[in-house]
Design a protein around this motif. Structure first.
Motif, PDB file in Angstrom:
ATOM      1  N   MET A 198       0.853  -1.189   0.000  1.00 24.90           N
ATOM      2  CA  MET A 198       0.000   0.000   0.000  1.00 24.90           C
ATOM      3  C   MET A 198       0.890   1.240   0.000  1.00 24.90           C
ATOM      4  O   MET A 198       1.747   1.397   0.856  1.00 24.90           O
ATOM      5  CB  MET A 198      -0.888   0.010   1.243  1.00 24.90           C
ATOM      6  N   THR A 199       0.696   2.105  -0.982  1.00 20.15           N
ATOM      7  CA  THR A 199       1.508   3.315  -1.063  1.00 20.15           C
ATOM      8  C   THR A 199       0.953   4.392  -0.137  1.00 20.15           C
ATOM      9  O   THR A 199      -0.194   4.324   0.305  1.00 20.15           O
ATOM     10  CB  THR A 199       1.535   3.854  -2.505  1.00 20.15           C
ATOM     11  N   ALA A 200       1.786   5.380   0.134  1.00 21.36           N
ATOM     12  CA  ALA A 200       1.390   6.444   1.047  1.00 21.36           C
ATOM     13  C   ALA A 200       0.218   7.248   0.486  1.00 21.36           C
ATOM     14  O   ALA A 200       0.123   7.480  -0.720  1.00 21.36           O
ATOM     15  CB  ALA A 200       2.584   7.365   1.291  1.00 21.36           C
ATOM     16  N   GLU A 201      -0.645   7.676   1.378  1.00 18.26           N
ATOM     17  CA  GLU A 201      -1.732   8.581   0.985  1.00 18.26           C
ATOM     18  C   GLU A 201      -1.153   9.984   0.788  1.00 18.26           C
ATOM     19  O   GLU A 201      -0.338  10.447   1.584  1.00 18.26           O
ATOM     20  CB  GLU A 201      -2.792   8.624   2.084  1.00 18.26           C
ATOM     21  N   ILE A 202      -1.551  10.626  -0.297  1.00 15.97           N
ATOM     22  CA  ILE A 202      -1.144  12.005  -0.563  1.00 15.97           C
ATOM     23  C   ILE A 202      -2.302  12.925  -0.195  1.00 15.97           C
ATOM     24  O   ILE A 202      -3.411  12.780  -0.719  1.00 15.97           O
ATOM     25  CB  ILE A 202      -0.776  12.225  -2.050  1.00 15.97           C
ATOM     26  N   LEU A 203      -2.062  13.845   0.726  1.00 13.76           N
ATOM     27  CA  LEU A 203      -3.101  14.773   1.184  1.00 13.76           C
ATOM     28  C   LEU A 203      -2.725  16.187   0.766  1.00 13.76           C
ATOM     29  O   LEU A 203      -1.738  16.737   1.232  1.00 13.76           O
ATOM     30  CB  LEU A 203      -3.246  14.691   2.704  1.00 13.76           C
ATOM     31  N   ARG A 204      -3.510  16.763  -0.136  1.00 15.36           N
ATOM     32  CA  ARG A 204      -3.247  18.117  -0.604  1.00 15.36           C
ATOM     33  C   ARG A 204      -3.716  19.123   0.430  1.00 15.36           C
ATOM     34  O   ARG A 204      -4.855  19.101   0.885  1.00 15.36           O
ATOM     35  CB  ARG A 204      -4.073  18.356  -1.850  1.00 15.36           C
ATOM     36  N   ILE A 205      -2.839  20.027   0.849  1.00 13.63           N
ATOM     37  CA  ILE A 205      -3.189  21.099   1.787  1.00 13.63           C
ATOM     38  C   ILE A 205      -2.701  22.419   1.213  1.00 13.63           C
ATOM     39  O   ILE A 205      -1.578  22.497   0.694  1.00 13.63           O
ATOM     40  CB  ILE A 205      -2.568  20.860   3.180  1.00 13.63           C
ATOM     41  N   HIS A 206      -3.538  23.446   1.303  1.00 13.22           N
ATOM     42  CA  HIS A 206      -3.155  24.756   0.771  1.00 13.22           C
ATOM     43  C   HIS A 206      -1.943  25.278   1.551  1.00 13.22           C
ATOM     44  O   HIS A 206      -1.968  25.327   2.780  1.00 13.22           O
ATOM     45  CB  HIS A 206      -4.316  25.744   0.897  1.00 13.22           C
ATOM     46  N   PRO A 207      -0.873  25.672   0.852  1.00 13.37           N
ATOM     47  CA  PRO A 207       0.358  26.048   1.555  1.00 13.37           C
ATOM     48  C   PRO A 207       0.262  27.335   2.360  1.00 13.37           C
ATOM     49  O   PRO A 207       0.997  27.507   3.338  1.00 13.37           O
ATOM     50  CB  PRO A 207       1.376  26.204   0.413  1.00 13.37           C
ATOM     51  N   ASP A 208      -0.647  28.239   1.969  1.00 11.59           N
ATOM     52  CA  ASP A 208      -0.752  29.530   2.659  1.00 11.59           C
ATOM     53  C   ASP A 208      -1.945  29.609   3.596  1.00 11.59           C
ATOM     54  O   ASP A 208      -1.911  30.313   4.605  1.00 11.59           O
ATOM     55  CB  ASP A 208      -0.835  30.665   1.633  1.00 11.59           C
ATOM     56  N   GLU A 209      -3.008  28.880   3.274  1.00 14.56           N
ATOM     57  CA  GLU A 209      -4.221  28.878   4.104  1.00 14.56           C
ATOM     58  C   GLU A 209      -4.641  27.428   4.355  1.00 14.56           C
ATOM     59  O   GLU A 209      -5.593  26.932   3.745  1.00 14.56           O
ATOM     60  CB  GLU A 209      -5.341  29.662   3.419  1.00 14.56           C
ATOM     61  N   PRO A 210      -3.925  26.742   5.241  1.00 15.21           N
ATOM     62  CA  PRO A 210      -4.193  25.314   5.467  1.00 15.21           C
ATOM     63  C   PRO A 210      -5.623  25.068   5.941  1.00 15.21           C
ATOM     64  O   PRO A 210      -6.111  25.742   6.852  1.00 15.21           O
ATOM     65  CB  PRO A 210      -3.186  24.938   6.556  1.00 15.21           C
ATOM     66  N   GLU A 211      -6.297  24.105   5.308  1.00 11.49           N
ATOM     67  CA  GLU A 211      -7.670  23.773   5.684  1.00 11.49           C
ATOM     68  C   GLU A 211      -7.676  23.056   7.033  1.00 11.49           C
ATOM     69  O   GLU A 211      -6.943  22.092   7.241  1.00 11.49           O
ATOM     70  CB  GLU A 211      -8.303  22.871   4.612  1.00 11.49           C
ATOM     71  N   SER A 212      -8.513  23.532   7.945  1.00 13.03           N
ATOM     72  CA  SER A 212      -8.490  23.009   9.317  1.00 13.03           C
ATOM     73  C   SER A 212      -8.823  21.524   9.373  1.00 13.03           C
ATOM     74  O   SER A 212      -8.255  20.782  10.183  1.00 13.03           O
ATOM     75  CB  SER A 212      -9.460  23.804  10.203  1.00 13.03           C
TER      76      SER A 212
END
Length: 214
Positions: A1-15
């Motif tokens: 199982m490969t790692a999960e990739i979680l996209r997060i905004h670099p300037d305004e991280p979603e809580s």
């Protein structure tokens, strides 16, 4: 199982995404995330099993302490002891930013995190994702670079995935990092306002010297 990739905004991280990262850290897992220099491997530094996992993943020598990312200067005072004016000047001038400062560790940190040196390397990063994770976790996070021994540091999430594959469960994709140069490391652990450059990186030595002379 490969790692999960979680996209997060670099300037305004979603809580909600920050909450996911913190859940993984609270479970003792290793998370790769972008700092303002390179991608790093984060764990809860009080969870010694998680700390050991970092050393195992990187085949890192056990005598090398792990640097920690903190949310603000006030947190440094909670984690360190014997802080002097040299620390205050450097923190005021270069934090948040690519400066790692080594000071005497306080009693809150397990000795294993300091690699039995009694010292701790601290940094307030410019990266909002890191600071949001630290604030939500309520603890500092480790910040060792997310690369295997002998391979280059990673400035984007795909590089971390290529190197580690399924060895870590979660990789935060915050886009490319702002810099491609490591932090400068200053050792203040000798006390008495003494200082030593252990690694010159994004901040030149002369700028450190100038800040300390003021």
């Amino acid at each position: 199982m490969t790692a999960e990739i979680l996209r997060i905004h670099p300037d305004e991280p979603e809580s909600a995404h920050i909450d996911r990262v913190v859940q993984h850290l609270n479970s003792g897992e290793v998370v790769a995330l972008p700092t303002d220099t390179f991608y790093g491997l984060a764990v809860d530094p009080v969870n010694l099993r998680a700390v050991d996992r970092i050393y195992d993943l990187k085949s890192r020598a056990r005598h090398k302490p792990l640097s920690l990312l903190i949310a603000d200067v006030a947190q440094a005072y909670e984690l360190a002891r014997g802080i002097d004016t040299a620390f205050d000047r450097l923190a005021e001038r270069f934090w948040p930013g690519p400066l790692t400062i080594i000071v005497k560790a306080g009693s809150k940190l397990p000795l294993r995190v300091t690699a039995n040196t009694g010292n701790v390397a601290l940094r307030v990063p410019e990266a909002p994702i890191c600071r949001a994770v630290v604030a939500k976790l309520g603890l500092p996070i480790t910040a060792t670079s997310a690369n295997l021994r002998g391979l280059p540091e990673c400035s984007y999430a795909g590089c971390v995935r290529d190197q580690f594959g399924d060895k870590i469960p979660l990789i935060v994709d915050g886009g490319p990092t702002a810099r491609s140069m490591a932090t400068t490391i200053v050792d203040l652990s000798g006390g008495g306002n003494s200082w030593m450059i252990l690694r010159e990186g994004a901040i030149p030595t002369h700028e450190i010297a100038l800040a300390l002379q003021q």
